[in-house]
Design a protein around this motif. Sequence first.
Motif, PDB file in Angstrom:
ATOM      1  N   UNK A 330      35.398  42.587  52.253  1.00  0.00           N
ATOM      2  CA  UNK A 330      35.225  41.067  53.046  1.00  0.00           C
ATOM      3  C   UNK A 330      36.038  41.349  54.368  1.00  0.00           C
ATOM      4  N   UNK A 331      35.347  41.232  55.445  1.00  0.00           N
ATOM      5  CA  UNK A 331      36.190  41.250  56.743  1.00  0.00           C
ATOM      6  C   UNK A 331      36.064  39.846  57.405  1.00  0.00           C
ATOM      7  N   UNK A 332      37.160  39.130  57.296  1.00  0.00           N
ATOM      8  CA  UNK A 332      37.432  37.610  57.778  1.00  0.00           C
ATOM      9  C   UNK A 332      38.227  37.643  58.846  1.00  0.00           C
ATOM     10  N   UNK A 333      38.115  36.568  59.567  1.00  0.00           N
ATOM     11  CA  UNK A 333      39.010  36.060  60.616  1.00  0.00           C
ATOM     12  C   UNK A 333      39.911  35.308  59.676  1.00  0.00           C
ATOM     13  N   UNK A 334      41.453  35.803  59.706  1.00  0.00           N
ATOM     14  CA  UNK A 334      42.588  34.928  59.119  1.00  0.00           C
ATOM     15  C   UNK A 334      42.703  33.524  59.442  1.00  0.00           C
ATOM     16  N   UNK A 335      42.408  33.259  60.521  1.00  0.00           N
ATOM     17  CA  UNK A 335      42.211  31.863  60.898  1.00  0.00           C
ATOM     18  C   UNK A 335      41.299  30.833  60.452  1.00  0.00           C
ATOM     19  N   UNK A 336      40.370  31.428  60.105  1.00  0.00           N
ATOM     20  CA  UNK A 336      39.014  30.755  59.538  1.00  0.00           C
ATOM     21  C   UNK A 336      39.230  30.664  58.092  1.00  0.00           C
ATOM     22  N   UNK A 337      39.541  32.033  57.449  1.00  0.00           N
ATOM     23  CA  UNK A 337      39.668  32.061  55.871  1.00  0.00           C
ATOM     24  C   UNK A 337      40.961  32.556  55.455  1.00  0.00           C
ATOM     25  N   UNK A 338      41.913  31.868  55.382  1.00  0.00           N
ATOM     26  CA  UNK A 338      43.356  32.007  55.025  1.00  0.00           C
ATOM     27  C   UNK A 338      43.269  32.351  53.588  1.00  0.00           C
ATOM     28  N   UNK A 339      42.353  31.923  52.881  1.00  0.00           N
ATOM     29  CA  UNK A 339      42.170  32.069  51.327  1.00  0.00           C
ATOM     30  C   UNK A 339      41.443  33.596  51.074  1.00  0.00           C
ATOM     31  N   UNK A 340      41.359  34.303  51.893  1.00  0.00           N
ATOM     32  CA  UNK A 340      40.591  35.633  51.600  1.00  0.00           C
ATOM     33  C   UNK A 340      40.930  36.325  50.338  1.00  0.00           C
ATOM     34  N   UNK A 341      42.085  36.535  49.952  1.00  0.00           N
ATOM     35  CA  UNK A 341      42.454  37.060  48.763  1.00  0.00           C
ATOM     36  C   UNK A 341      42.077  36.381  47.463  1.00  0.00           C
ATOM     37  N   UNK A 342      42.056  34.791  47.745  1.00  0.00           N
ATOM     38  CA  UNK A 342      41.407  34.112  46.575  1.00  0.00           C
ATOM     39  C   UNK A 342      39.828  34.531  46.752  1.00  0.00           C
ATOM     40  N   UNK A 343      39.318  34.597  47.657  1.00  0.00           N
ATOM     41  CA  UNK A 343      37.678  34.953  47.659  1.00  0.00           C
ATOM     42  C   UNK A 343      37.495  36.245  47.064  1.00  0.00           C
ATOM     43  N   UNK A 344      38.281  37.187  47.400  1.00  0.00           N
ATOM     44  CA  UNK A 344      38.159  38.613  46.789  1.00  0.00           C
ATOM     45  C   UNK A 344      38.377  38.565  45.257  1.00  0.00           C
ATOM     46  N   UNK A 345      39.361  37.836  44.668  1.00  0.00           N
ATOM     47  CA  UNK A 345      39.483  37.764  43.339  1.00  0.00           C
ATOM     48  C   UNK A 345      38.170  36.854  42.776  1.00  0.00           C
ATOM     49  N   UNK A 346      37.746  36.120  43.397  1.00  0.00           N
ATOM     50  CA  UNK A 346      36.523  35.151  42.681  1.00  0.00           C
ATOM     51  C   UNK A 346      35.439  36.148  42.884  1.00  0.00           C
ATOM     52  N   UNK A 347      35.448  37.039  43.637  1.00  0.00           N
ATOM     53  CA  UNK A 347      34.258  38.068  44.105  1.00  0.00           C
ATOM     54  C   UNK A 347      34.247  39.131  42.919  1.00  0.00           C
ATOM     55  N   UNK A 348      35.221  39.563  42.488  1.00  0.00           N
ATOM     56  CA  UNK A 348      35.619  40.650  41.299  1.00  0.00           C
ATOM     57  C   UNK A 348      35.462  39.647  40.139  1.00  0.00           C
ATOM     58  N   UNK A 349      35.578  38.480  39.925  1.00  0.00           N
ATOM     59  CA  UNK A 349      35.479  37.929  38.782  1.00  0.00           C
ATOM     60  C   UNK A 349      33.657  37.384  38.487  1.00  0.00           C
ATOM     61  N   UNK A 350      33.268  37.205  39.584  1.00  0.00           N
ATOM     62  CA  UNK A 350      31.852  36.903  39.661  1.00  0.00           C
ATOM     63  C   UNK A 350      31.091  38.040  39.060  1.00  0.00           C
ATOM     64  N   UNK A 351      31.457  39.199  39.473  1.00  0.00           N
ATOM     65  CA  UNK A 351      30.721  40.871  39.177  1.00  0.00           C
ATOM     66  C   UNK A 351      31.047  40.583  37.693  1.00  0.00           C
ATOM     67  N   UNK A 352      32.294  40.576  37.166  1.00  0.00           N
ATOM     68  CA  UNK A 352      32.632  40.719  35.662  1.00  0.00           C
ATOM     69  C   UNK A 352      31.662  39.565  34.879  1.00  0.00           C
ATOM     70  N   UNK A 353      31.476  38.430  35.278  1.00  0.00           N
ATOM     71  CA  UNK A 353      30.680  37.401  34.660  1.00  0.00           C
ATOM     72  C   UNK A 353      29.332  37.884  34.544  1.00  0.00           C
ATOM     73  N   UNK A 354      28.862  38.410  35.797  1.00  0.00           N
ATOM     74  CA  UNK A 354      27.365  38.881  35.794  1.00  0.00           C
ATOM     75  C   UNK A 354      27.004  40.150  34.759  1.00  0.00           C
ATOM     76  N   UNK A 355      28.222  40.915  34.564  1.00  0.00           N
ATOM     77  CA  UNK A 355      27.851  42.042  33.757  1.00  0.00           C
ATOM     78  C   UNK A 355      27.699  41.661  32.565  1.00  0.00           C
ATOM     79  N   UNK A 356      27.968  40.509  32.056  1.00  0.00           N
ATOM     80  CA  UNK A 356      27.819  40.139  30.692  1.00  0.00           C
ATOM     81  C   UNK A 356      27.000  38.754  30.640  1.00  0.00           C
ATOM     82  N   UNK A 357      25.910  38.777  31.666  1.00  0.00           N
ATOM     83  CA  UNK A 357      25.149  37.572  31.899  1.00  0.00           C
ATOM     84  C   UNK A 357      23.487  38.180  31.407  1.00  0.00           C
ATOM     85  N   UNK A 358      22.955  37.220  30.754  1.00  0.00           N
ATOM     86  CA  UNK A 358      21.601  37.531  30.504  1.00  0.00           C
ATOM     87  C   UNK A 358      20.570  36.609  31.174  1.00  0.00           C
ATOM     88  N   UNK A 359      19.556  36.976  31.313  1.00  0.00           N
ATOM     89  CA  UNK A 359      18.667  36.006  32.234  1.00  0.00           C
ATOM     90  C   UNK A 359      18.180  34.944  31.180  1.00  0.00           C
TER      91      UNK A 359
END
Length: 359
Positions: A330-359
Amino acid sequence: MDRHLTHLRWPQPGTRRALFDIAADLLCRPFAPDLPLWQAYSVTGTGDTALVVVLHHVLADGLGSLAVLTALADEGNHAAVARFPRPAPSIRELAVDATLAKLHAIGSLAADLRRGCAGLRELTFGAPLLRPAERISLLRPTTHRRRVASTAVALNEVAATAHRFGGTVNDVVLAAVTGALLEILDARGERPHRLVMSIPVSGRRTTTVSDLGNDTGVRPLAVPAITDDAARLTAIVTATTAARGSSPRASSARPLGLAFRLIHRFGLFRLFIDHQRLVHSFETNLHGPATALHLVGHRIDALVPLVATPGNVGVTFAVLSYAGTLTVNTIADPDILPEQDTLTRALHATFTRLAHTRP
């Protein structure tokens, strides 16, 4: 080479975070107007070395940039160059080249018109241009600062998820990216109906260092703001499958190029990109080498993709697979997205959930 290669040292402590801060700063530096539009920096310290290569997009698109990096590796094709640097072309050579280019343009006018119409279909298939993107707080004029955060997942897990849903690796990436963005927006009290992602599309499958330049269009995709991961991924797979058969790849480059040249001619380009309402974010994905590369005998542990998006897009996503690992930056303007670390953690968590998700 001394005009293009600079040696730097990691500040203490020499952490990955410090390296990313250096790379983000180098990425945002304007190029010297009297030099070709590229620079390379070797960053050393704490026993590790990083090579940061910055190319202007006019020189090479994503595939071209990857070809350059691959050619630098020990496994690359190191054919001898007869003359370096090459002499500048003469006035006569330039005149002949320009004349031949104009004749070719006249001869290909009918084909260009057909490709231009196809390009309009590519641009409007997933997100009609006459329908502006919803206003969100991540869409406002950016500064000249950027911050980089990264997460990595196993490529085989992402590919397995894509296979279960009948889609591609990039479909899964889009589902993870939009899911993480929705979490950030929800925490801000914003609940858009959809997120419009701009996805670069290459008109070629491969290229070499002798054939750089750009052959890239874009395909906007409106992703419904569905919090259920399986439903969101299913909607993305349906949309991208239909879009791939709607027009030739990268055909949107022609109408986009014409539109941007006209906007620039009237002095409105900066105003447009600082206030555009066509897309919310960009996501670019490259398929990198499947096996590890080496540089002067040392294994390259990671290839980290970076892009600098001007205008009013507060966060951009750059994705690259390399040696079995899928890296999402994630490449972000820190003034617009100060929660960038939170976004990155949410991104990794979403990948983990998708890995165990079925259609």
